[in-house]
Write a protein that holds these residues in place. Structure first.
Motif, PDB file in Angstrom:
ATOM      1  N   CYS A 148       0.841  -1.205   0.000  1.00  0.00           N
ATOM      2  CA  CYS A 148       0.000   0.000   0.000  1.00  0.00           C
ATOM      3  C   CYS A 148       0.874   1.253   0.000  1.00  0.00           C
ATOM      4  O   CYS A 148       0.625   2.201  -0.746  1.00  0.00           O
ATOM      5  CB  CYS A 148      -0.925  -0.021   1.222  1.00  0.00           C
ATOM      6  SG  CYS A 148      -1.907   1.479   1.447  1.00  0.00           S
ATOM      7  N   THR A 151       2.650   1.419  -3.598  1.00  0.00           N
ATOM      8  CA  THR A 151       1.789   1.707  -4.749  1.00  0.00           C
ATOM      9  C   THR A 151       0.874   2.900  -4.513  1.00  0.00           C
ATOM     10  O   THR A 151       0.254   3.392  -5.452  1.00  0.00           O
ATOM     11  CB  THR A 151       0.913   0.489  -5.083  1.00  0.00           C
ATOM     12  OG1 THR A 151       0.042   0.203  -3.963  1.00  0.00           O
ATOM     13  CG2 THR A 151       1.766  -0.739  -5.374  1.00  0.00           C
ATOM     14  N   ARG A 152       0.750   3.324  -3.247  1.00  0.00           N
ATOM     15  CA  ARG A 152      -0.097   4.456  -2.870  1.00  0.00           C
ATOM     16  C   ARG A 152      -1.564   4.196  -3.226  1.00  0.00           C
ATOM     17  O   ARG A 152      -2.305   5.105  -3.598  1.00  0.00           O
ATOM     18  CB  ARG A 152       0.405   5.740  -3.552  1.00  0.00           C
ATOM     19  CG  ARG A 152       1.847   6.055  -3.223  1.00  0.00           C
ATOM     20  CD  ARG A 152       2.443   7.076  -4.180  1.00  0.00           C
ATOM     21  NE  ARG A 152       1.908   8.414  -3.943  1.00  0.00           N
ATOM     22  CZ  ARG A 152       2.392   9.286  -3.068  1.00  0.00           C
ATOM     23  NH1 ARG A 152       3.432   8.946  -2.314  1.00  0.00           N
ATOM     24  NH2 ARG A 152       1.869  10.481  -2.936  1.00  0.00           N
ATOM     25  N   THR A 153      -1.977   2.938  -3.127  1.00  0.00           N
ATOM     26  CA  THR A 153      -3.353   2.543  -3.420  1.00  0.00           C
ATOM     27  C   THR A 153      -3.844   1.578  -2.350  1.00  0.00           C
ATOM     28  O   THR A 153      -3.057   0.972  -1.617  1.00  0.00           O
ATOM     29  CB  THR A 153      -3.472   1.848  -4.790  1.00  0.00           C
ATOM     30  OG1 THR A 153      -2.639   0.675  -4.782  1.00  0.00           O
ATOM     31  CG2 THR A 153      -3.054   2.772  -5.916  1.00  0.00           C
ATOM     32  N   SER A 154      -5.159   1.397  -2.273  1.00  0.00           N
ATOM     33  CA  SER A 154      -5.744   0.405  -1.374  1.00  0.00           C
ATOM     34  C   SER A 154      -5.330  -0.988  -1.832  1.00  0.00           C
ATOM     35  O   SER A 154      -5.292  -1.266  -3.028  1.00  0.00           O
ATOM     36  CB  SER A 154      -7.273   0.515  -1.383  1.00  0.00           C
ATOM     37  OG  SER A 154      -7.697   1.793  -0.977  1.00  0.00           O
ATOM     38  N   ARG A 155      -5.043  -1.851  -0.876  1.00  0.00           N
ATOM     39  CA  ARG A 155      -4.612  -3.211  -1.206  1.00  0.00           C
ATOM     40  C   ARG A 155      -5.405  -4.206  -0.360  1.00  0.00           C
ATOM     41  O   ARG A 155      -5.763  -3.933   0.789  1.00  0.00           O
ATOM     42  CB  ARG A 155      -3.113  -3.392  -0.942  1.00  0.00           C
ATOM     43  CG  ARG A 155      -2.223  -2.382  -1.635  1.00  0.00           C
ATOM     44  CD  ARG A 155      -2.332  -2.441  -3.143  1.00  0.00           C
ATOM     45  NE  ARG A 155      -1.812  -3.705  -3.667  1.00  0.00           N
ATOM     46  CZ  ARG A 155      -2.062  -4.143  -4.887  1.00  0.00           C
ATOM     47  NH1 ARG A 155      -2.857  -3.457  -5.698  1.00  0.00           N
ATOM     48  NH2 ARG A 155      -1.531  -5.267  -5.299  1.00  0.00           N
ATOM     49  N   GLU A 205      -5.155   0.593   3.683  1.00  0.00           N
ATOM     50  CA  GLU A 205      -5.635   1.836   3.089  1.00  0.00           C
ATOM     51  C   GLU A 205      -4.589   2.936   3.270  1.00  0.00           C
ATOM     52  O   GLU A 205      -4.036   3.099   4.356  1.00  0.00           O
ATOM     53  CB  GLU A 205      -6.939   2.288   3.763  1.00  0.00           C
ATOM     54  CG  GLU A 205      -8.118   1.358   3.568  1.00  0.00           C
ATOM     55  CD  GLU A 205      -8.657   1.410   2.143  1.00  0.00           C
ATOM     56  OE1 GLU A 205      -8.489   2.460   1.483  1.00  0.00           O
ATOM     57  OE2 GLU A 205      -9.236   0.404   1.699  1.00  0.00           O
ATOM     58  N   TRP A 208      -3.825   9.884   3.625  1.00  0.00           N
ATOM     59  CA  TRP A 208      -3.388  11.071   2.879  1.00  0.00           C
ATOM     60  C   TRP A 208      -3.474  12.322   3.745  1.00  0.00           C
ATOM     61  O   TRP A 208      -4.365  12.455   4.580  1.00  0.00           O
ATOM     62  CB  TRP A 208      -4.265  11.277   1.643  1.00  0.00           C
ATOM     63  CG  TRP A 208      -4.214  10.152   0.669  1.00  0.00           C
ATOM     64  CD1 TRP A 208      -5.172   9.199   0.462  1.00  0.00           C
ATOM     65  CD2 TRP A 208      -3.148   9.846  -0.231  1.00  0.00           C
ATOM     66  NE1 TRP A 208      -4.773   8.325  -0.510  1.00  0.00           N
ATOM     67  CE2 TRP A 208      -3.541   8.695  -0.963  1.00  0.00           C
ATOM     68  CE3 TRP A 208      -1.914  10.432  -0.502  1.00  0.00           C
ATOM     69  CZ2 TRP A 208      -2.727   8.122  -1.939  1.00  0.00           C
ATOM     70  CZ3 TRP A 208      -1.110   9.870  -1.471  1.00  0.00           C
ATOM     71  CH2 TRP A 208      -1.513   8.736  -2.177  1.00  0.00           C
ATOM     72  N   ARG A 214      -1.609  14.652  -2.532  1.00  0.00           N
ATOM     73  CA  ARG A 214      -0.855  13.422  -2.806  1.00  0.00           C
ATOM     74  C   ARG A 214       0.317  13.207  -1.848  1.00  0.00           C
ATOM     75  O   ARG A 214       1.297  12.555  -2.199  1.00  0.00           O
ATOM     76  CB  ARG A 214      -0.354  13.403  -4.254  1.00  0.00           C
ATOM     77  CG  ARG A 214      -1.437  13.472  -5.302  1.00  0.00           C
ATOM     78  CD  ARG A 214      -2.427  12.336  -5.200  1.00  0.00           C
ATOM     79  NE  ARG A 214      -1.822  11.043  -5.506  1.00  0.00           N
ATOM     80  CZ  ARG A 214      -2.442   9.869  -5.338  1.00  0.00           C
ATOM     81  NH1 ARG A 214      -3.651   9.826  -4.816  1.00  0.00           N
ATOM     82  NH2 ARG A 214      -1.833   8.747  -5.657  1.00  0.00           N
ATOM     83  N   ARG A 243     -14.942  -1.489   2.119  1.00  0.00           N
ATOM     84  CA  ARG A 243     -14.107  -0.444   1.530  1.00  0.00           C
ATOM     85  C   ARG A 243     -14.568   0.941   1.953  1.00  0.00           C
ATOM     86  O   ARG A 243     -13.753   1.831   2.222  1.00  0.00           O
ATOM     87  CB  ARG A 243     -14.100  -0.580   0.000  1.00  0.00           C
ATOM     88  CG  ARG A 243     -13.462  -1.874  -0.497  1.00  0.00           C
ATOM     89  CD  ARG A 243     -13.150  -1.811  -1.987  1.00  0.00           C
ATOM     90  NE  ARG A 243     -14.359  -1.721  -2.807  1.00  0.00           N
ATOM     91  CZ  ARG A 243     -15.009  -2.768  -3.295  1.00  0.00           C
ATOM     92  NH1 ARG A 243     -14.587  -3.998  -3.021  1.00  0.00           N
ATOM     93  NH2 ARG A 243     -16.084  -2.613  -4.052  1.00  0.00           N
TER      94      ARG A 243
END
Length: 264
Positions: A148, A151-155, A205, A208, A214, A243
């Motif tokens: 996470c 990749t800076r995304t939810s996993r 998650e 931020w 970002r 989610r």
């Protein structure tokens, strides 16, 4: 960190105070006396260190007080999320856990630029206290937490089969390296053996910064403990409702963490 500073300040103060006492005795008995300024200067330095120590201690207490309050607010947010997930998903309350990870402070530009920065667990909420912490040295690309962050995304990972297969069956170095990369997930063999049999599901998650676009300030993880006797396992942590709940909790935790990142 401040505890080490306090130790050396107090040690230095004791050294200078002892030196002042030795100078006083020397001047009393010696024929060749030291300049008159030596003793008061030495005492002055010792007292100055003590004053600095006292001021620093007051600042440190305030810092730890603020830090403790922030930790309690995060724990409350995690507890609320876990209760919500338990009620809406039919998962036993004591099977769900949540943690918040933040980057370890570092002065290294290279570390920050090349994603080799390590993460530390700031808060952990687990009603049952089990599974115990695994002692993983978290970083980019390691497990769902590191993935996470990287990749800076939810996993999400359904790790039930992995836990079922490797629960109580530690692998050797050779066996471990025969596993698929997706199964190893960036762990060392010791870390894999410590964590593989513990969790059925893991969701991570990104956290931020609210104002700085970002800017990633941490990771929120939600996990579900593996229960060996559960032969009717059904994934729950990748549902739409999960989610949404996780995203709301991540927003709350990010807002609590924000003052700390702004003052860092």
């Amino acid at each position: 960190m401040w505890s080490r500073v306090v130790f050396w300040l107090r040690f230095s103060a004791a050294v200078f105070a002892g030196l002042a006492a030795i100078l006083a005795v020397y001047n009393y008995y010696a024929q060749d006396k030291l300049p008159d300024a030596f003793e008061p200067v030495t005492w002055g330095i010792a007292l100055g260190i003590v004053m600095f120590d006292n001021v620093g201690t007051l600042i440190s207490r305030k810092y730890h007080e603020v830090k403790g309050t922030r930790r309690k607010r995060i724990e409350k947010a995690l507890m609320s999320m876990v209760i919500n997930l338990s009620k809406t998903h039919g998962i036993p309350f004591d099977e769900i856990g949540a943690s918040v990870y933040v980057p370890r402070k570092t002065w290294s530009w290279w570390v920050k630029k090349h994603k080799t920065q390590r993460l530390k667990r700031l808060v952990r909420f687990r009603p049952a206290g089990y599974p115990q912490q695994s002692g993983v040295n978290w970083g980019a690309g390691k497990g769902m937490v590191g993935d996470c962050w990287d990749t800076r995304t939810s996993r999400y990972l359904n790790s039930h089969k992995i836990a079922e297969t490797y629960n109580g069956a530690p692998l050797s170095e050779a066996q471990f390296h025969k596993l698929a990369k997706a199964t190893r997930r960036g762990f060392t063999v010791q870390e894999f053996n410590a964590i593989a049999g513990k969790y059925s599901e893991v969701r991570a998650e990104p956290l931020w910064h609210e104002r700085k676009e970002r800017e990633l300030i941490g990771v929120l993880s939600i996990d579900r403990a593996f229960v060996a006797e559960d032969d009717r396992f059904s994934p729950r942590l990748d549902k739409k409702q999960t989610r949404e709940v996780a995203a709301a909790a991540a927003y709350t935790v990010s807002d609590i963490l924000k003052p700390a990142t702004e003052s860092a």
